[in-house]
Design a protein around this motif. Structure first.
Motif, PDB file in Angstrom:
ATOM      1  N   ALA A 136      -6.990  12.242  24.078  1.00 22.10           N
ATOM      2  CA  ALA A 136      -7.053  11.772  22.371  1.00 22.10           C
ATOM      3  C   ALA A 136      -5.733  11.997  21.751  1.00 22.10           C
ATOM      4  N   ASP A 137      -5.561  10.969  20.755  1.00 25.47           N
ATOM      5  CA  ASP A 137      -4.325  10.976  19.904  1.00 25.47           C
ATOM      6  C   ASP A 137      -2.951  10.431  20.561  1.00 25.47           C
ATOM      7  N   ALA A 138      -3.246  10.068  21.912  1.00 27.57           N
ATOM      8  CA  ALA A 138      -2.006   9.595  22.680  1.00 27.57           C
ATOM      9  C   ALA A 138      -1.680   8.069  22.721  1.00 27.57           C
ATOM     10  N   LEU A 139      -0.647   7.687  22.892  1.00 21.69           N
ATOM     11  CA  LEU A 139      -0.219   6.416  22.952  1.00 21.69           C
ATOM     12  C   LEU A 139       0.048   5.908  24.469  1.00 21.69           C
ATOM     13  N   ALA A 140      -0.643   5.195  25.116  1.00 18.55           N
ATOM     14  CA  ALA A 140      -0.341   4.725  26.336  1.00 18.55           C
ATOM     15  C   ALA A 140       0.251   3.534  26.392  1.00 18.55           C
ATOM     16  N   PHE A 141       1.313   3.064  27.513  1.00 16.52           N
ATOM     17  CA  PHE A 141       1.865   1.929  27.951  1.00 16.52           C
ATOM     18  C   PHE A 141       1.557   1.944  29.420  1.00 16.52           C
ATOM     19  N   GLY A 142       1.161   0.796  29.659  1.00 15.68           N
ATOM     20  CA  GLY A 142       1.016   0.551  31.247  1.00 15.68           C
ATOM     21  C   GLY A 142       1.339  -0.907  31.531  1.00 15.68           C
ATOM     22  N   ARG A 143       2.657  -1.221  31.493  1.00 14.30           N
ATOM     23  CA  ARG A 143       3.118  -2.446  31.579  1.00 14.30           C
ATOM     24  C   ARG A 143       4.832  -2.230  31.803  1.00 14.30           C
ATOM     25  N   ALA A 144       5.358  -3.217  32.423  1.00 10.35           N
ATOM     26  CA  ALA A 144       6.703  -3.188  32.921  1.00 10.35           C
ATOM     27  C   ALA A 144       7.393  -3.390  31.542  1.00 10.35           C
ATOM     28  N   ARG A 145       8.692  -2.627  31.832  1.00 12.82           N
ATOM     29  CA  ARG A 145       9.524  -2.873  30.579  1.00 12.82           C
ATOM     30  C   ARG A 145      10.170  -4.468  30.528  1.00 12.82           C
ATOM     31  N   GLN A 146      10.254  -5.008  29.279  1.00  2.00           N
ATOM     32  CA  GLN A 146      10.846  -6.315  29.095  1.00  2.00           C
ATOM     33  C   GLN A 146      12.192  -6.308  29.326  1.00  2.00           C
ATOM     34  N   GLU A 147      12.679  -7.361  29.994  1.00  2.00           N
ATOM     35  CA  GLU A 147      14.133  -7.705  30.029  1.00  2.00           C
ATOM     36  C   GLU A 147      14.225  -8.962  29.316  1.00  2.00           C
ATOM     37  N   VAL A 148      15.618  -9.115  28.757  1.00  5.24           N
ATOM     38  CA  VAL A 148      15.997 -10.484  28.064  1.00  5.24           C
ATOM     39  C   VAL A 148      17.221 -10.775  29.016  1.00  5.24           C
ATOM     40  N   LYS A 149      17.277 -12.208  29.403  1.00  7.31           N
ATOM     41  CA  LYS A 149      18.653 -12.782  30.195  1.00  7.31           C
ATOM     42  C   LYS A 149      19.028 -13.949  29.095  1.00  7.31           C
ATOM     43  N   PRO A 150      20.170 -13.643  28.519  1.00  2.36           N
ATOM     44  CA  PRO A 150      20.555 -14.595  27.626  1.00  2.36           C
ATOM     45  C   PRO A 150      21.213 -15.848  28.339  1.00  2.36           C
ATOM     46  N   GLY A 151      20.633 -17.186  27.831  1.00  2.00           N
ATOM     47  CA  GLY A 151      21.058 -18.163  28.665  1.00  2.00           C
ATOM     48  C   GLY A 151      20.424 -18.772  29.646  1.00  2.00           C
ATOM     49  N   ARG A 152      19.685 -18.073  30.322  1.00  2.00           N
ATOM     50  CA  ARG A 152      18.946 -17.965  31.793  1.00  2.00           C
ATOM     51  C   ARG A 152      17.956 -19.197  31.381  1.00  2.00           C
ATOM     52  N   ALA A 153      17.612 -19.420  30.339  1.00  2.00           N
ATOM     53  CA  ALA A 153      16.326 -20.299  30.157  1.00  2.00           C
ATOM     54  C   ALA A 153      16.950 -21.939  30.248  1.00  2.00           C
ATOM     55  N   THR A 154      18.231 -22.020  29.709  1.00  3.76           N
ATOM     56  CA  THR A 154      18.664 -23.572  30.089  1.00  3.76           C
ATOM     57  C   THR A 154      19.114 -23.595  31.520  1.00  3.76           C
ATOM     58  N   ALA A 155      19.498 -22.617  32.356  1.00  3.57           N
ATOM     59  CA  ALA A 155      19.762 -23.037  33.783  1.00  3.57           C
ATOM     60  C   ALA A 155      18.419 -23.257  34.640  1.00  3.57           C
ATOM     61  N   LEU A 156      17.293 -22.399  33.930  1.00  2.00           N
ATOM     62  CA  LEU A 156      15.964 -22.600  34.889  1.00  2.00           C
ATOM     63  C   LEU A 156      15.736 -23.982  34.503  1.00  2.00           C
TER      64      LEU A 156
ATOM     65  N   ALA B 153      14.807 -27.094  37.056  1.00  2.00           N
ATOM     66  CA  ALA B 153      13.528 -27.544  37.332  1.00  2.00           C
ATOM     67  C   ALA B 153      13.591 -29.190  37.089  1.00  2.00           C
ATOM     68  N   LEU B 154      14.266 -29.750  36.165  1.00  2.00           N
ATOM     69  CA  LEU B 154      14.538 -31.035  36.057  1.00  2.00           C
ATOM     70  C   LEU B 154      15.233 -31.699  37.247  1.00  2.00           C
ATOM     71  N   ALA B 155      16.368 -31.142  37.741  1.00  2.00           N
ATOM     72  CA  ALA B 155      16.757 -31.469  39.156  1.00  2.00           C
ATOM     73  C   ALA B 155      15.766 -31.655  40.270  1.00  2.00           C
ATOM     74  N   LEU B 156      15.247 -30.672  40.162  1.00  2.00           N
ATOM     75  CA  LEU B 156      13.804 -30.509  41.200  1.00  2.00           C
ATOM     76  C   LEU B 156      13.063 -31.969  40.958  1.00  2.00           C
ATOM     77  N   LYS B 157      12.821 -32.137  39.820  1.00  2.00           N
ATOM     78  CA  LYS B 157      11.802 -33.283  39.524  1.00  2.00           C
ATOM     79  C   LYS B 157      12.497 -34.739  39.861  1.00  2.00           C
ATOM     80  N   ALA B 158      13.564 -34.572  39.486  1.00  2.00           N
ATOM     81  CA  ALA B 158      14.213 -36.183  39.770  1.00  2.00           C
ATOM     82  C   ALA B 158      14.683 -36.326  41.256  1.00  2.00           C
ATOM     83  N   ALA B 159      14.890 -35.213  42.055  1.00  2.00           N
ATOM     84  CA  ALA B 159      14.734 -35.587  43.453  1.00  2.00           C
ATOM     85  C   ALA B 159      13.628 -35.966  44.082  1.00  2.00           C
TER      86      ALA B 159
END
Length: 453
Positions: free
Chosen positions: A418-438, A442-448
């Motif tokens: 009772a009255d507790a707060l529960a988290f049951g998930r992995a901690r979020q990580e942020v990788k700056p610029g990684r979205a562009t590389a991904l 993906a576009l290169a694989l599609k072109a190939a």
């Protein structure tokens, strides 16, 4: 009535026109076998003894006919030699000496107690035979009831009728009441000197009159005498039953916006001032208390919805769902064997199974109680005023205490105090610029792939 009465229900037909692997009388109307509807009408007519004449699927028919307070004895009709022969299959029961014998059919599920009681009153007043008829503007094909000076003098089959007799619109339903003290004598006098070599119950009219007996007829609403021979007629009977029951509920104070789209079961209970929106289906075992609201496109069976609770739209309540006052189960939610406490909210896209939700609790969108491990079902307990964040999975057996919080996206595998707060998930990580590389990868694989093709 003080008079004793036996109902002989004929349910031995082969029902070949149903094109079914089971007896016609086992087919449901409002989620109840039609034979049970007939027995229920008999029971409401103060008749507690039934001789059920069976043939095909005899054991299943007897089981389906079971209604509380009615003693049923089954009699097997081995040959099909007409309605008179069918009634005499129950000779042993008839011989016990009842005051009244009522003959009805297992494939006339819309009949009510009114005409049966009326027929019995005529017997009490001195009639030996009472035929139940109905008026129709479509009499073609039915035997006509010919009455003179208050007595029924004949049932004239259409092929034998004069033009004047064909104009008669009072028709024979097939249902009949017989003086129980004379029944065996009268029935034994029915002969089979006809083209089919069968024994017809309708011959009792002529037989009783020839012996100086009184023969009368009573009227029943045409809809109640609707019989069933095939799937098309079964659908008509379902429609008629639904129309009648919807009307009864609306007259009792239930609001239906589009009643023709609401489908009820034989035991559906809905209280005054409840609102039923369009396209709602009620399976067996549903109780909706007064003031509840069932929104459109919801499916409910085996559930109780209390005063002020709301369901749907597009919700499903399965057996064991119990919604307390003022609770809410919203759109695209499913509850099975779950108790939803007073004022609790299960708003959308959520499954609650084998669970108890405390009063005032809030269950976020996409929450699942993981109640089944592939073998066993386990329970989830959520306390009063608890808050379960969206997209949470509660792996039973597990409990969340009063006023506790579960963070969105959590998988909860251990009890939360009772009255507790529960988290049951992995901690979020942020990788700056990684979205562009991904994306570039993906576009290169599609072109190939296109180049290879």
């Amino acid at each position: 009535m003080e008079r004793t009465c036996l109902a002989v229900i004929l349910a031995a037909g082969d029902s070949t026109r149903m094109k079914s692997s089971k007896s016609k009388v086992l087919h449901p109307v409002a989620n109840r076998p039609m034979i049970a509807h007939v027995v229920d009408a008999v029971a409401k007519s103060d008749i507690s003894s039934v001789a059920l004449v069976v043939g095909r699927n005899a054991d299943e028919v007897v089981n389906a006919a079971s209604v509380d307070g009615v003693a049923i004895e089954a009699y097997l009709q081995k040959e099909r030699l007409g309605t008179g022969h069918a009634v005499l299959a129950a000779r042993e029961a008839i011989a016990r000496g009842y005051d009244d014998i009522v003959v009805t059919y297992g494939d006339v599920p819309l009949q009510t107690d009114g005409p049966l009681k009326a027929a019995r009153r005529h017997l009490a007043e001195g009639s030996d035979i009472v035929v139940i008829g109905f008026h129709t503007n479509r009499p073609t094909g039915y035997g006509r009831l010919l009455v003179k000076d208050g007595e029924l003098i004949a049932i004239r089959e259409e092929k034998d009728a004069t033009d004047a007799e064909r104009a008669v619109t009072w028709c024979n339903s097939g249902l009949m009441a017989i003086n129980g003290r004379k029944a065996l004598d009268l029935l034994s006098r029915i002969g089979n000197s006809n083209a089919k070599g069968e024994y017809y119950l309708t011959d009792l009219v002529e037989i009783a009159r020839s012996l100086g007996g009184r023969v009368t007829a009573v009227d029943a609403p045409e809809v109640e005498m609707t019989g069933c021979n095939n799937r098309a007629e079964l659908a008509v009977i379902e429609r008629l039953w639904q129309e009648r029951r919807r009307h009864e509920l609306m007259i009792s104070g239930v609001s239906m916006i589009a009643p023709e789209t609401v489908f009820l079961s034989y035991d559906t209970v809905i209280g005054q001032d409840a609102l039923i929106e369009p396209n709602v289906v009620f399976g067996p075992g549903v109780v909706i208390d007064g003031g509840a609201v069932i929104h459109a496109f919801s499916h409910i069976e085996g559930a109780h919805v209390s005063t002020g609770a709301t369901v749907g739209p597009f919700a499903r309540l399965r057996p064991g769902a119990n919604l307390a006052e003022g609770s809410k189960v919203g759109n695209f939610c499913e509850v099975k064997n779950g108790e939803i406490g007073a004022g609790a909210k299960v708003n959308h896209l959520t499954y609650i199974g084998d669970a108890k939700i405390g009063a005032g609790a809030n269950i976020g969108a996409g929450t699942i109680t993981c109640n089944y491990d592939g073998v066993n079902k386990s329970e989830t307990l959520i306390g009063a005023n608890a808050f379960i964040g969206s997209n949470s999975s509660l792996v039973a057996p597990v409990s969340v205490g009063d006023n506790a919080y579960v963070a969105s996206g959590s998988v909860i595998t251990a009890d939360v105090p009772a009255d507790a707060l529960a988290f049951g998930r992995a901690r979020q990580e942020v990788k700056p610029g990684r979205a562009t590389a991904l994306r570039e990868r993906a576009l290169a694989l599609k072109a190939a792939r296109k180049t290879k093709s």
